[in-house]
Design an enzyme around this catalytic site. Structure first.
Site, PDB file in Angstrom:
ATOM      1  N   ASN A 231       5.372   7.078 -13.166  1.00 40.18           N
ATOM      2  CA  ASN A 231       6.083   8.329 -13.382  1.00 40.18           C
ATOM      3  C   ASN A 231       7.556   8.017 -13.605  1.00 40.18           C
ATOM      4  OD1 ASN A 231       3.713   9.879 -12.749  1.00 40.18           O
ATOM      5  ND2 ASN A 231       4.099   9.431 -10.596  1.00 40.18           N
TER       6      ASN A 231
ATOM      7  N   HIS B  58       1.582   2.571  -9.951  1.00 36.13           N
ATOM      8  CA  HIS B  58       0.526   2.906  -8.996  1.00 36.13           C
ATOM      9  C   HIS B  58      -0.763   2.289  -9.537  1.00 36.13           C
ATOM     10  CE1 HIS B  58       2.618   6.543  -7.135  1.00 36.13           C
ATOM     11  NE2 HIS B  58       3.298   6.424  -8.259  1.00 36.13           N
TER      12      HIS B  58
ATOM     13  N   GLU C 283       9.249  10.383  -7.694  1.00 40.89           N
ATOM     14  CA  GLU C 283       9.930  10.681  -6.428  1.00 40.89           C
ATOM     15  C   GLU C 283      10.860   9.554  -6.010  1.00 40.89           C
ATOM     16  OE1 GLU C 283       6.976  11.505  -3.482  1.00 40.89           O
ATOM     17  OE2 GLU C 283       6.075  13.099  -4.677  1.00 40.89           O
ATOM     18  N   VAL C 284      10.426   8.332  -6.224  1.00 41.87           N
ATOM     19  CA  VAL C 284      11.221   7.175  -5.796  1.00 41.87           C
ATOM     20  C   VAL C 284      11.795   6.497  -7.047  1.00 41.87           C
ATOM     21  CG1 VAL C 284      11.211   4.997  -4.542  1.00 41.87           C
ATOM     22  CG2 VAL C 284       9.726   6.869  -3.781  1.00 41.87           C
TER      23      VAL C 284
ATOM     24  N   HIS D 251       7.852   1.599 -10.351  1.00 40.91           N
ATOM     25  CA  HIS D 251       6.630   1.185  -9.668  1.00 40.91           C
ATOM     26  C   HIS D 251       5.424   1.605 -10.482  1.00 40.91           C
ATOM     27  CE1 HIS D 251       7.949   5.098  -8.100  1.00 40.91           C
ATOM     28  NE2 HIS D 251       6.662   5.437  -8.004  1.00 40.91           N
TER      29      HIS D 251
ATOM     30  N   ARG E 162       0.837  -1.208   0.000  1.00 42.77           N
ATOM     31  CA  ARG E 162       0.000   0.000   0.000  1.00 42.77           C
ATOM     32  C   ARG E 162       0.869   1.253   0.000  1.00 42.77           C
ATOM     33  NH1 ARG E 162      -5.253  -0.590  -0.182  1.00 42.77           N
ATOM     34  NH2 ARG E 162      -6.035  -2.659   0.323  1.00 42.77           N
ATOM     35  N   ASP E 163       0.446   2.245  -0.758  1.00 48.56           N
ATOM     36  CA  ASP E 163       1.133   3.535  -0.754  1.00 48.56           C
ATOM     37  C   ASP E 163       0.958   4.186   0.619  1.00 48.56           C
ATOM     38  OD1 ASP E 163       2.043   5.671  -3.256  1.00 48.56           O
ATOM     39  OD2 ASP E 163       1.594   6.514  -1.276  1.00 48.56           O
ATOM     40  N   ILE E 164       2.013   4.805   1.110  1.00 50.25           N
ATOM     41  CA  ILE E 164       1.976   5.405   2.447  1.00 50.25           C
ATOM     42  C   ILE E 164       1.102   6.662   2.481  1.00 50.25           C
ATOM     43  CG2 ILE E 164       3.974   6.977   2.273  1.00 50.25           C
ATOM     44  CD1 ILE E 164       4.937   5.736   4.960  1.00 50.25           C
TER      45      ILE E 164
HETATM   46  P1  5GP Z   1       6.297   8.529  -7.547  1.00 48.60           P
HETATM   47  O1  5GP Z   1       6.075   9.984  -7.324  1.00 48.60           O
HETATM   48  O2  5GP Z   1       7.763   8.157  -7.502  1.00 48.60           O
HETATM   49  O3  5GP Z   1       5.595   8.002  -8.770  1.00 48.60           O
HETATM   50  O4  5GP Z   1       5.565   7.791  -6.362  1.00 48.60           O
HETATM   51  C1  5GP Z   1       6.199   7.476  -5.168  1.00 48.60           C
HETATM   52  C2  5GP Z   1       5.113   7.003  -4.204  1.00 48.60           C
HETATM   53  O5  5GP Z   1       5.740   6.331  -3.142  1.00 48.60           O
HETATM   54  C3  5GP Z   1       4.289   8.136  -3.603  1.00 48.60           C
HETATM   55  O6  5GP Z   1       2.911   7.934  -3.926  1.00 48.60           O
HETATM   56  C4  5GP Z   1       4.562   8.018  -2.092  1.00 48.60           C
HETATM   57  O7  5GP Z   1       3.414   8.265  -1.316  1.00 48.60           O
HETATM   58  C5  5GP Z   1       5.048   6.589  -1.955  1.00 48.60           C
HETATM   59  N1  5GP Z   1       5.985   6.386  -0.876  1.00 48.60           N
HETATM   60  C6  5GP Z   1       7.075   7.164  -0.582  1.00 48.60           C
HETATM   61  N2  5GP Z   1       7.743   6.647   0.468  1.00 48.60           N
HETATM   62  C7  5GP Z   1       7.063   5.534   0.838  1.00 48.60           C
HETATM   63  C8  5GP Z   1       7.257   4.571   1.879  1.00 48.60           C
HETATM   64  O8  5GP Z   1       8.199   4.628   2.677  1.00 48.60           O
HETATM   65  N3  5GP Z   1       6.362   3.553   1.959  1.00 48.60           N
HETATM   66  C9  5GP Z   1       5.313   3.444   1.089  1.00 48.60           C
HETATM   67  N4  5GP Z   1       4.490   2.408   1.252  1.00 48.60           N
HETATM   68  N5  5GP Z   1       5.089   4.340   0.110  1.00 48.60           N
HETATM   69  C10 5GP Z   1       5.954   5.366  -0.012  1.00 48.60           C
END
Ligand code: 5GP
Length: 126
Positions: free
Chosen positions: A97, A112, A105-106, A110, A34-36
Site C-alpha cells: 500500500n 505484505h 498506515e506505516v 513493506h 510477523r504482522d502484529i
Molecule cells: P499498511 O496499512 O501500512 O500497508 O500496513 C501496516 C501493517 O503494519 C498493518 O498490517 C499492521 O497490522 C502492521 N503493524 C502496525 N504496527 C505494527 C507493529 O508494531 N508491529 C508489527 N509487527 N506490525 C505492525
C-alpha cells in the site's frame, strides 16, 4: 517532488531495536517479521533496512544490491511459509500500500505476504 521519509515510523523503530518484532528472517538489506494483526494464518511483512517510504521510492532510489536482496528474501519467505507454487504450496498474496489513497498506515516500504487460507478476490468493489 522528492520522496520523504519519516524516521519516527514504527518500522524504523523496529529496525533500530527500539520495539520488538517476531523476526522470521534477516539479511544484509532486508528484515521479515510477523504482522502484529494478522489477516490470515500467515501474514508477514518484508521490509528493506534502508529508509524508503514506499514501493516507488524503493524502486527508484534503492541500490541494485538492496532490490535483489529484497525480492530474493521475499521469495524465500514464500517457500518458508510453504506457500510457494514451486514447492507444492497453494499460493499467497503479496500486497503493498502507498500513501493515503493506497491505505498505507506505516510510511516505511513493506510487502505484505499473506497466506494459509483462500484469500478471495483482490479488492472489494468501491
Ligand atoms: P499498511 O496499512 O501500512 O500497508 O500496513 C501496516 C501493517 O503494519 C498493518 O498490517 C499492521 O497490522 C502492521 N503493524 C502496525 N504496527 C505494527 C507493529 O508494531 N508491529 C508489527 N509487527 N506490525 C505492525
Amino acid at each position: 517532488m522528492a520522496h520523504n521519509y519519516d524516521p519516527t515510523n514504527i518500522f524504523a523503530r523496529i529496525l533500530r531495536g527500539e520495539i520488538p518484532a517476531k523476526t522470521i528472517l534477516e539479511t544484509a538489506h532486508t528484515l521479515v517479521f510477523r504482522d502484529i494483526t494478522p489477516q490470515a494464518p500467515d501474514h508477514v511483512l518484508v521490509i528493506p533496512k534502508g529508509a524508503y517510504a514506499s514501493f516507488d521510492h524503493f524502486g527508484s532510489e534503492a541500490s541494485e544490491a538492496e532490490i535483489v536482496d529484497f525480492y530474493r528474501t521475499a521469495a524465500k519467505i514464500c517457500e518458508m511459509l510453504g506457500a510457494s507454487l514451486a514447492t507444492g504450496g497453494l499460493g499467497y498474496r503479496a500486497i503493498t500500500n502507498a500513501g493515503d489513497q493506497g491505505g498505507q498506515e506505516v510510511p516505511h516500504y513493506h510487502l505484505h505476504i499473506v497466506a494459509g487460507c483462500p484469500l478471495g478476490r483482490m479488492l472489494e468493489k468501491r
